[in-house]
Design a protein around this motif. Sequence first.
Motif, PDB file in Angstrom:
ATOM      1  N   ILE A  55      44.841  18.912  90.121  1.00 53.25           N
ATOM      2  CA  ILE A  55      46.005  19.369  89.369  1.00 53.25           C
ATOM      3  C   ILE A  55      47.204  18.458  89.636  1.00 53.25           C
ATOM      4  O   ILE A  55      47.944  18.081  88.717  1.00 53.25           O
ATOM      5  N   LEU A  56      47.394  18.084  90.908  1.00 51.83           N
ATOM      6  CA  LEU A  56      48.459  17.132  91.233  1.00 51.83           C
ATOM      7  C   LEU A  56      48.256  15.824  90.471  1.00 51.83           C
ATOM      8  O   LEU A  56      49.210  15.218  89.990  1.00 51.83           O
ATOM      9  N   GLY A  57      46.985  15.397  90.369  1.00 52.72           N
ATOM     10  CA  GLY A  57      46.684  14.164  89.651  1.00 52.72           C
ATOM     11  C   GLY A  57      47.088  14.234  88.187  1.00 52.72           C
ATOM     12  O   GLY A  57      47.537  13.241  87.598  1.00 52.72           O
ATOM     13  N   GLU A  58      46.943  15.416  87.569  1.00 52.28           N
ATOM     14  CA  GLU A  58      47.361  15.582  86.176  1.00 52.28           C
ATOM     15  C   GLU A  58      48.873  15.436  86.052  1.00 52.28           C
ATOM     16  O   GLU A  58      49.374  14.841  85.086  1.00 52.28           O
ATOM     17  N   TRP A  59      49.604  15.986  87.006  1.00 53.27           N
ATOM     18  CA  TRP A  59      51.066  15.865  86.975  1.00 53.27           C
ATOM     19  C   TRP A  59      51.508  14.431  87.223  1.00 53.27           C
ATOM     20  O   TRP A  59      52.424  13.922  86.579  1.00 53.27           O
ATOM     21  N   ILE A  60      50.837  13.781  88.188  1.00 49.93           N
ATOM     22  CA  ILE A  60      51.248  12.439  88.620  1.00 49.93           C
ATOM     23  C   ILE A  60      50.795  11.371  87.635  1.00 49.93           C
ATOM     24  O   ILE A  60      51.461  10.353  87.444  1.00 49.93           O
ATOM     25  N   GLY A  61      49.633  11.605  87.004  1.00 49.50           N
ATOM     26  CA  GLY A  61      49.139  10.646  86.024  1.00 49.50           C
ATOM     27  C   GLY A  61      48.035   9.753  86.535  1.00 49.50           C
ATOM     28  O   GLY A  61      47.917   8.594  86.129  1.00 49.50           O
ATOM     29  N   ARG A  62      47.181  10.277  87.412  1.00 47.76           N
ATOM     30  CA  ARG A  62      46.050   9.489  87.926  1.00 47.76           C
ATOM     31  C   ARG A  62      44.864  10.414  88.153  1.00 47.76           C
ATOM     32  O   ARG A  62      44.941  11.344  88.930  1.00 47.76           O
ATOM     33  N   THR A  63      43.779  10.161  87.476  1.00 46.40           N
ATOM     34  CA  THR A  63      42.592  10.980  87.597  1.00 46.40           C
ATOM     35  C   THR A  63      41.761  10.587  88.809  1.00 46.40           C
ATOM     36  O   THR A  63      41.854   9.449  89.298  1.00 46.40           O
ATOM     37  N   ARG A  64      40.929  11.502  89.264  1.00 43.48           N
ATOM     38  CA  ARG A  64      40.022  11.242  90.385  1.00 43.48           C
ATOM     39  C   ARG A  64      38.835  10.385  89.949  1.00 43.48           C
ATOM     40  O   ARG A  64      38.193   9.725  90.772  1.00 43.48           O
ATOM     41  N   ILE A  65      38.528  10.384  88.670  1.00 42.96           N
ATOM     42  CA  ILE A  65      37.358   9.668  88.146  1.00 42.96           C
ATOM     43  C   ILE A  65      37.677   8.189  88.003  1.00 42.96           C
ATOM     44  O   ILE A  65      38.673   7.814  87.372  1.00 42.96           O
ATOM     45  N   VAL A  66      36.841   7.334  88.576  1.00 40.29           N
ATOM     46  CA  VAL A  66      37.046   5.887  88.493  1.00 40.29           C
ATOM     47  C   VAL A  66      36.318   5.322  87.287  1.00 40.29           C
ATOM     48  O   VAL A  66      35.369   5.928  86.771  1.00 40.29           O
ATOM     49  N   SER A  67      36.747   4.157  86.843  1.00 44.17           N
ATOM     50  CA  SER A  67      36.190   3.569  85.624  1.00 44.17           C
ATOM     51  C   SER A  67      34.791   3.016  85.834  1.00 44.17           C
ATOM     52  O   SER A  67      33.973   3.002  84.908  1.00 44.17           O
ATOM     53  N   GLN A  68      34.511   2.556  87.048  1.00 47.61           N
ATOM     54  CA  GLN A  68      33.192   1.989  87.348  1.00 47.61           C
ATOM     55  C   GLN A  68      32.598   2.696  88.559  1.00 47.61           C
ATOM     56  O   GLN A  68      33.309   2.957  89.536  1.00 47.61           O
ATOM     57  N   PRO A  69      31.308   3.034  88.514  1.00 50.00           N
ATOM     58  CA  PRO A  69      30.683   3.706  89.669  1.00 50.00           C
ATOM     59  C   PRO A  69      30.849   2.887  90.946  1.00 50.00           C
ATOM     60  O   PRO A  69      30.747   1.660  90.934  1.00 50.00           O
ATOM     61  N   ILE A  70      31.157   3.566  92.032  1.00 49.36           N
ATOM     62  CA  ILE A  70      31.309   2.910  93.328  1.00 49.36           C
ATOM     63  C   ILE A  70      29.981   2.976  94.057  1.00 49.36           C
ATOM     64  O   ILE A  70      29.442   4.063  94.306  1.00 49.36           O
ATOM     65  N   SER A  71      29.430   1.848  94.375  1.00 49.40           N
ATOM     66  CA  SER A  71      28.107   1.787  95.003  1.00 49.40           C
ATOM     67  C   SER A  71      28.205   1.164  96.392  1.00 49.40           C
ATOM     68  O   SER A  71      29.219   0.561  96.758  1.00 49.40           O
ATOM     69  N   GLY A  72      27.139   1.311  97.165  1.00 47.33           N
ATOM     70  CA  GLY A  72      27.078   0.703  98.488  1.00 47.33           C
ATOM     71  C   GLY A  72      27.943   1.378  99.521  1.00 47.33           C
ATOM     72  O   GLY A  72      28.311   0.752 100.523  1.00 47.33           O
ATOM     73  N   VAL A  73      28.310   2.663  99.308  1.00 45.39           N
ATOM     74  CA  VAL A  73      29.190   3.346 100.254  1.00 45.39           C
ATOM     75  C   VAL A  73      28.608   4.668 100.741  1.00 45.39           C
ATOM     76  O   VAL A  73      29.243   5.378 101.510  1.00 45.39           O
ATOM     77  N   TYR A  74      27.390   5.016 100.325  1.00 45.87           N
ATOM     78  CA  TYR A  74      26.775   6.258 100.776  1.00 45.87           C
ATOM     79  C   TYR A  74      26.427   6.173 102.264  1.00 45.87           C
ATOM     80  O   TYR A  74      26.048   5.116 102.775  1.00 45.87           O
ATOM     81  N   PHE A  75      26.547   7.295 102.937  1.00 50.64           N
ATOM     82  CA  PHE A  75      26.210   7.366 104.361  1.00 50.64           C
ATOM     83  C   PHE A  75      24.773   6.916 104.591  1.00 50.64           C
ATOM     84  O   PHE A  75      23.852   7.250 103.842  1.00 50.64           O
ATOM     85  N   SER A  76      24.594   6.150 105.658  1.00 49.54           N
ATOM     86  CA  SER A  76      23.249   5.665 105.980  1.00 49.54           C
ATOM     87  C   SER A  76      23.163   5.408 107.477  1.00 49.54           C
ATOM     88  O   SER A  76      24.088   4.863 108.089  1.00 49.54           O
ATOM     89  N   TRP A  77      22.044   5.796 108.081  1.00 52.67           N
ATOM     90  CA  TRP A  77      21.821   5.526 109.489  1.00 52.67           C
ATOM     91  C   TRP A  77      21.583   4.036 109.692  1.00 52.67           C
ATOM     92  O   TRP A  77      20.985   3.370 108.852  1.00 52.67           O
ATOM     93  N   ASP A  78      22.054   3.529 110.831  1.00 52.77           N
ATOM     94  CA  ASP A  78      21.775   2.150 111.249  1.00 52.77           C
ATOM     95  C   ASP A  78      22.211   1.106 110.226  1.00 52.77           C
ATOM     96  O   ASP A  78      21.583   0.049 110.106  1.00 52.77           O
ATOM     97  N   THR A  79      23.269   1.403 109.490  1.00 53.39           N
ATOM     98  CA  THR A  79      23.819   0.428 108.545  1.00 53.39           C
ATOM     99  C   THR A  79      25.288   0.224 108.878  1.00 53.39           C
ATOM    100  O   THR A  79      26.063   1.182 108.885  1.00 53.39           O
ATOM    101  N   ASP A  80      25.658  -1.021 109.186  1.00 56.50           N
ATOM    102  CA  ASP A  80      27.041  -1.313 109.556  1.00 56.50           C
ATOM    103  C   ASP A  80      28.011  -0.865 108.471  1.00 56.50           C
ATOM    104  O   ASP A  80      27.841  -1.192 107.289  1.00 56.50           O
ATOM    105  N   GLY A  81      29.036  -0.130 108.885  1.00 56.00           N
ATOM    106  CA  GLY A  81      30.062   0.317 107.971  1.00 56.00           C
ATOM    107  C   GLY A  81      29.731   1.566 107.190  1.00 56.00           C
ATOM    108  O   GLY A  81      30.565   2.069 106.432  1.00 56.00           O
ATOM    109  N   LEU A  82      28.524   2.108 107.357  1.00 52.10           N
ATOM    110  CA  LEU A  82      28.126   3.284 106.578  1.00 52.10           C
ATOM    111  C   LEU A  82      27.666   4.432 107.470  1.00 52.10           C
ATOM    112  O   LEU A  82      27.011   5.358 106.995  1.00 52.10           O
TER     113      LEU A  82
END
Length: 225
Positions: A55-82
């Motif tokens: 709701i704050l995003g509607e007032w401010i003018g920025r949606t939570r939905i990004v234009s391109q899918p974000i990949s390579g960030v899902y939690f994973s065991w034994d993977t640096d940074g994830l």
Amino acid sequence: MSKYTDLISNYHASKPLFFQHIDLSTRPLIDVNASLDNLVTAFDIDNAVGKQLDILGEWIGRTRIVSQPISGVYFSWDTDGLGLDQGVWQGPYDPDSGFTSLSDDTYRIILKAKIAINNWNGQNGTLPDILDNALVGSGVSMQVVDNQDMSISILILPEIEFANVSLELISAIKQGYLTVKAAGVRVKEMVMPSDGSRLFAFDTDTQYLAGFDQGSWDEVVNNGN
């Protein structure tokens, strides 16, 4: 006792029925006031979560939905940074190829930046404060370089401990969700260190630049728009 029953005179305060009548009549007003106070707290950007942030995003003018899918960030065991506190949990309806809905923590940062952008006076000197305030505690800093040709370059600089940096936030920055620029100015490129937290430069040692054995070659992560 409430602020209304506190005002009852001594003569009437000894009358239980009168006291109860005043309390019964004024209690809804107190409850409504408390509910309104809770609404203000719930929609404070530092405390809001989930739908409240949407709701704050509607007032401010920025949606939570990004234009391109974000990949390579899902939690994973034994993977640096994830690992724990780094990777993003894959939701029940998120595709394996990536997700399009930002987490609360990243979305909150982007909303704070958008609030500052909405109030920006267009001067380069005020940019550092906008970016620093939005990114405080995120593990990432940004610097905007004016190329003096109606274009800017954006430096994305993670902290030294890169493991503490949100890859989701980095991806959102690459997509331009924290880009601040004046009308008619284009983003020439977005640059990150290929390793570490500072870019290589001769005879320089600053928050953003360093010499041999400390600075890293730049890596273009977005060719701009």
